[in-house]
Write a protein that holds these residues in place. Structure first.
Motif, short mmCIF file in Angstrom:
data_model
loop_
_atom_site.label_atom_id
_atom_site.label_comp_id
_atom_site.label_asym_id
_atom_site.label_seq_id
_atom_site.Cartn_x
_atom_site.Cartn_y
_atom_site.Cartn_z
N ASP A 72 12.87 -7.37 -20.54
CA ASP A 72 13.45 -8.61 -21.07
C ASP A 72 12.41 -9.73 -21.14
O ASP A 72 12.38 -10.50 -22.10
N VAL A 73 11.55 -9.82 -20.13
CA VAL A 73 10.50 -10.83 -20.12
C VAL A 73 9.56 -10.62 -21.29
O VAL A 73 9.20 -11.57 -22.00
N PHE A 74 9.15 -9.37 -21.52
CA PHE A 74 8.25 -9.08 -22.63
C PHE A 74 8.93 -9.31 -23.98
O PHE A 74 8.29 -9.77 -24.93
N ALA A 75 10.22 -9.04 -24.08
CA ALA A 75 10.95 -9.31 -25.32
C ALA A 75 11.01 -10.82 -25.56
O ALA A 75 10.84 -11.27 -26.70
N GLU A 76 11.23 -11.56 -24.51
CA GLU A 76 11.25 -13.02 -24.63
C GLU A 76 9.88 -13.54 -25.06
O GLU A 76 9.77 -14.41 -25.93
N ALA A 77 8.83 -13.01 -24.44
CA ALA A 77 7.47 -13.42 -24.79
C ALA A 77 7.18 -13.12 -26.26
O ALA A 77 6.61 -13.95 -26.97
N LYS A 78 7.59 -11.93 -26.71
CA LYS A 78 7.38 -11.56 -28.11
C LYS A 78 8.12 -12.52 -29.03
O LYS A 78 7.59 -12.95 -30.06
N GLY A 79 9.33 -12.88 -28.64
CA GLY A 79 10.13 -13.82 -29.42
C GLY A 79 9.48 -15.20 -29.51
O GLY A 79 9.73 -15.94 -30.45
N ARG A 80 8.67 -15.52 -28.54
CA ARG A 80 7.97 -16.81 -28.54
C ARG A 80 6.58 -16.71 -29.14
O ARG A 80 5.82 -17.67 -29.11
N GLY A 81 6.23 -15.52 -29.66
CA GLY A 81 4.98 -15.36 -30.36
C GLY A 81 3.81 -14.84 -29.53
O GLY A 81 2.68 -14.80 -30.01
N TYR A 82 4.07 -14.41 -28.30
CA TYR A 82 3.00 -13.87 -27.47
C TYR A 82 2.85 -12.37 -27.69
O TYR A 82 3.80 -11.69 -28.07
N ASP A 83 1.66 -11.86 -27.44
CA ASP A 83 1.36 -10.45 -27.61
C ASP A 83 1.57 -9.73 -26.28
O ASP A 83 0.88 -10.01 -25.30
N GLY A 84 2.50 -8.79 -26.27
CA GLY A 84 2.83 -8.07 -25.04
C GLY A 84 1.68 -7.22 -24.50
O GLY A 84 1.47 -7.16 -23.29
N LYS A 85 0.93 -6.59 -25.40
CA LYS A 85 -0.21 -5.76 -24.96
C LYS A 85 -1.25 -6.63 -24.26
O LYS A 85 -1.81 -6.22 -23.24
N ALA A 86 -1.51 -7.80 -24.82
CA ALA A 86 -2.48 -8.70 -24.20
C ALA A 86 -1.98 -9.16 -22.83
O ALA A 86 -2.75 -9.24 -21.87
N MET A 87 -0.70 -9.44 -22.74
CA MET A 87 -0.12 -9.87 -21.45
C MET A 87 -0.27 -8.77 -20.41
O MET A 87 -0.62 -9.04 -19.26
N LYS A 88 0.01 -7.52 -20.82
CA LYS A 88 -0.11 -6.40 -19.88
C LYS A 88 -1.55 -6.20 -19.44
O LYS A 88 -1.82 -5.89 -18.28
N LYS A 89 -2.49 -6.40 -20.37
CA LYS A 89 -3.91 -6.29 -20.03
C LYS A 89 -4.28 -7.37 -19.01
O LYS A 89 -4.98 -7.08 -18.03
N ILE A 90 -3.82 -8.58 -19.23
CA ILE A 90 -4.10 -9.67 -18.29
C ILE A 90 -3.51 -9.34 -16.92
O ILE A 90 -4.16 -9.56 -15.88
N MET A 91 -2.32 -8.79 -16.89
CA MET A 91 -1.69 -8.43 -15.61
C MET A 91 -2.52 -7.38 -14.88
O MET A 91 -2.69 -7.45 -13.66
N ALA A 92 -3.05 -6.41 -15.63
CA ALA A 92 -3.88 -5.36 -15.02
C ALA A 92 -5.17 -5.96 -14.47
O ALA A 92 -5.61 -5.60 -13.37
#
Length: 88
Positions: free
Chosen positions: A42-62
């Motif tokens: 749900d967080v990643f879906a919300e981020a996508k809805g706000r224009g953020y890139d989920g893959k980039a977010m996951k890379k940052i988390m790693a």
């Protein structure tokens, strides 16, 4: 099977109540894990809805999970490899 203890396949005695409680606990944790996984989606879906890139977010988390030195070393090796392949 009137006895609380039953024989397992290895010939050892198994405490049925203890085994049942452990299984039930693991099942509850699996349900919690699924719920948390759904929340993360749900967080990643919300981020996508706000224009953020989920893959980039996951890379940052790693990256954030690693020690700074470990990350820097990996990046340096990656840069050397990319240069060797003519990709930089």
């Amino acid at each position: 099977m009137t006895d609380e203890r039953q024989h397992g396949m290895g010939g050892g005695a198994v405490a049925a109540d203890e085994l049942r409680l452990l299984i039930e606990r693991a099942e509850r944790l699996e349900e919690e894990k699924k719920g948390i996984s759904d929340d993360i989606k749900d967080v990643f879906a919300e981020a996508k809805g706000r224009g953020y890139d989920g893959k980039a977010m996951k890379k940052i988390m790693a990256i954030r999970k690693k020690k700074k030195e470990e990350y820097q070393e990996e990046e340096a090796i990656l840069e050397v490899y990319l240069q060797a392949l003519g990709m930089l």
